[in-house]
Design a protein around this motif. Structure first.
Motif, mmCIF file in Angstrom:
data_model
loop_
_atom_site.group_PDB
_atom_site.id
_atom_site.type_symbol
_atom_site.label_atom_id
_atom_site.label_comp_id
_atom_site.label_asym_id
_atom_site.label_seq_id
_atom_site.Cartn_x
_atom_site.Cartn_y
_atom_site.Cartn_z
ATOM 1 N N GLN A 1 0.848 -1.209 0.000
ATOM 2 C CA GLN A 1 0.000 0.000 0.000
ATOM 3 C C GLN A 1 0.880 1.254 0.000
ATOM 4 O OE1 GLN A 1 -3.150 0.106 -0.536
ATOM 5 N NE2 GLN A 1 -3.519 -2.085 -0.400
ATOM 6 N N HIS B 1 -7.771 -9.876 -5.494
ATOM 7 C CA HIS B 1 -7.588 -8.664 -6.293
ATOM 8 C C HIS B 1 -6.098 -8.434 -6.423
ATOM 9 C CE1 HIS B 1 -11.835 -7.309 -6.232
ATOM 10 N NE2 HIS B 1 -11.844 -8.055 -5.144
ATOM 11 N N SER C 1 2.115 -5.181 -12.846
ATOM 12 C CA SER C 1 2.892 -4.112 -13.482
ATOM 13 C C SER C 1 3.460 -4.665 -14.770
ATOM 14 C CB SER C 1 4.069 -3.697 -12.592
ATOM 15 O OG SER C 1 3.693 -3.679 -11.254
ATOM 16 N N ILE D 1 -5.472 0.028 -15.802
ATOM 17 C CA ILE D 1 -5.821 1.188 -14.988
ATOM 18 C C ILE D 1 -4.918 2.382 -15.297
ATOM 19 C CG2 ILE D 1 -6.839 -0.154 -13.117
ATOM 20 C CD1 ILE D 1 -4.241 0.206 -11.539
ATOM 21 N N LYS E 1 -5.356 -4.171 -13.329
ATOM 22 C CA LYS E 1 -5.986 -4.672 -12.109
ATOM 23 C C LYS E 1 -6.753 -5.938 -12.473
ATOM 24 C CE LYS E 1 -9.347 -2.346 -9.815
ATOM 25 N NZ LYS E 1 -10.013 -1.464 -8.826
ATOM 26 N N TYR F 1 -0.188 -0.500 -15.748
ATOM 27 C CA TYR F 1 -0.705 -1.327 -14.653
ATOM 28 C C TYR F 1 -2.053 -1.904 -15.025
ATOM 29 C CZ TYR F 1 3.010 0.786 -11.926
ATOM 30 O OH TYR F 1 4.249 1.192 -11.469
ATOM 31 N N ILE G 1 -5.151 2.765 -8.295
ATOM 32 C CA ILE G 1 -5.922 1.533 -8.139
ATOM 33 C C ILE G 1 -7.361 1.760 -7.734
ATOM 34 C CG2 ILE G 1 -3.980 0.031 -7.615
ATOM 35 C CD1 ILE G 1 -4.931 0.235 -4.653
ATOM 36 N N ASP G 2 -7.691 2.940 -7.282
ATOM 37 C CA ASP G 2 -9.068 3.148 -6.849
ATOM 38 C C ASP G 2 -9.907 3.729 -7.958
ATOM 39 O OD1 ASP G 2 -8.795 2.271 -4.184
ATOM 40 O OD2 ASP G 2 -7.708 4.116 -3.763
ATOM 41 N N ILE H 1 2.302 1.724 -3.494
ATOM 42 C CA ILE H 1 1.275 2.201 -4.420
ATOM 43 C C ILE H 1 1.067 3.702 -4.270
ATOM 44 C CG2 ILE H 1 -1.233 2.158 -4.811
ATOM 45 C CD1 ILE H 1 -1.035 -0.903 -4.399
ATOM 46 N N LEU I 1 -3.601 -7.323 -3.788
ATOM 47 C CA LEU I 1 -4.127 -6.154 -3.078
ATOM 48 C C LEU I 1 -5.102 -6.553 -1.991
ATOM 49 C CD1 LEU I 1 -4.853 -3.853 -6.161
ATOM 50 C CD2 LEU I 1 -2.844 -3.836 -4.677
ATOM 51 N N LEU J 1 -2.635 -6.645 -8.583
ATOM 52 C CA LEU J 1 -2.113 -5.563 -9.407
ATOM 53 C C LEU J 1 -0.938 -6.112 -10.198
ATOM 54 C CD1 LEU J 1 -1.974 -2.432 -10.010
ATOM 55 C CD2 LEU J 1 -0.305 -2.315 -8.154
#
Lengths: 80, 244
Positions: free
Chosen positions: A55, B52, B56, B98, B79, B77, A65-66, A58, B39, B54
């Motif tokens: 986190q 979930h 790269s 994303i 998701k 990236y 990511i959101d 990121i 994630l 991520l």
């Protein structure tokens, strides 16, 4: 010579934590989860440490990511 | 907008394919994926595992693509959301980019299920929707990308066809212990009629409205037994740059 490839984390400092967690998860997944054994998840603590690191990475890298939903019926992707 | 779908068959039972699919990276057939992180992960009330992740990715964008897209960024990236149902024996995976979302959208859906006629065999259905926005020649670029994905998927097998180059042979995982990463071996393509490739790829251009996910038709002939996989491991095929 056999070269074993390993995957990195998005955060360079998190790679060791990631690999430790992945190993724990892969074992649990194969030996418990897929055999429908619901006895506890042994990887929770490892995951927390790994997550904390990810986190942070990121945020530092501004990875968006959101707020992005998967496209499907009636879903719009916001531009970024 | 271009829609692309394909189907692959692996000569291994579902559990084996799923274990390998969860550990798909690193993968010599797709060196562009340089980082994978989880994630979030949780079990829902039906006992399904949600993950979930991520991803790269590092692309070597061809100069002309950079010129058209107007960007030199090569780190992108993706998701990914996967759902594993051990009772129903179904794994679904949805992924979307994303980054560069103002330029292009690549949404993929993968579903792994046992073959309806043979529980020792697994079928993967892949679908992708590609949309290039806001640049001229968008329709041309979409067509190019869809063609590339289709070509990639013919090579890649269990790996998502997104930007994976490939010419013949599907790659599938060999059974391994939990501590060892899977090794990738070429599978025999199930060739039902006169050695034509099994996979179907079809592309359709839709008007600009939100797509609906349609299941690809399983075109596997009933009673067709898969041939045994080759023991030769080919890990270093030449590959092309991704289309974007």
């Amino acid at each position: 010579m056999l070269i074993v490839l390993k995957m990195n984390s998005v955060g360079e400092d998190c790679t060791d934590l990631k690999r430790e967690y992945d190993q724990c998860f892969n074992r649990w997944f194969a030996e418990k989860f897929l055999k429908e054994d619901r006895s506890g998840d042994p990887c929770t603590e490892m995951f927390k440490k790994y997550q904390h690191c990810v986190q942070k990475a990121i945020k530092e890298k501004n990875i968006p990511i959101d707020g992005v939903e998967f496209m499907g019926p009636n879903k719009e992707k916001p531009d970024s | 907008m271009k829609i692309w779908s394909t189907e692959h068959v692996f000569s291994y039972p579902w559990e084996t394919v799923i274990k390998a699919a969860m550990r798909k990276y690193p993968n010599p057939m797709n060196p562009n994926v340089v980082g994978v992180d989880v994630l979030d992960r949780n079990l829902d009330t039906d006992g399904r595992l949600h993950s979930h992740r991520l991803l790269s990715t590092e692309w070597g964008l061809p100069g002309i693509v950079r010129a058209i897209l107007g960007t030199g960024h090569t780190r992108t990236y993706v998701k990914e959301h996967s759902i594993v149902d051990p009772e129903e024996k179904k794994m679904e995976l949805y992924s979307t980019n994303i980054t560069l979302t103002n330029l292009v959208s690549v949404d993929e859906r993968l579903v792994y299920r046992p073959h309806p006629d043979n529980p020792e065999v697994t079928v993967l259905t892949q679908e992708a929707i590609i949309t290039v926005k806001g640049v001229s020649l968008s329709s041309y670029l979409e067509g190019m990308m869809a063609l590339r994905m289709s070509a990639n998927a013919r090579k890649e097998g269990p790996i998502r066809g997104l930007c994976r180059p490939h010419d013949q042979g599907l790659y599938h995982p060999t059974p391994t212990s939990p501590d060892k990463p899977p090794t990738w071996q070429p599978a025999q393509t199930n060739l039902p009629h006169g050695n034509q490739p099994r996979q179907t790829s079809h592309m359709a251009t839709s008007p600009d409205k939100a797509p609906t996910w349609q299941p690809a038709q399983t075109n596997l002939p009933h009673g067709n037994q898969p041939s045994q996989p080759s023991l030769v491991t080919r890990l270093h095929r030449g590959h092309h740059n991704p289309p974007w």
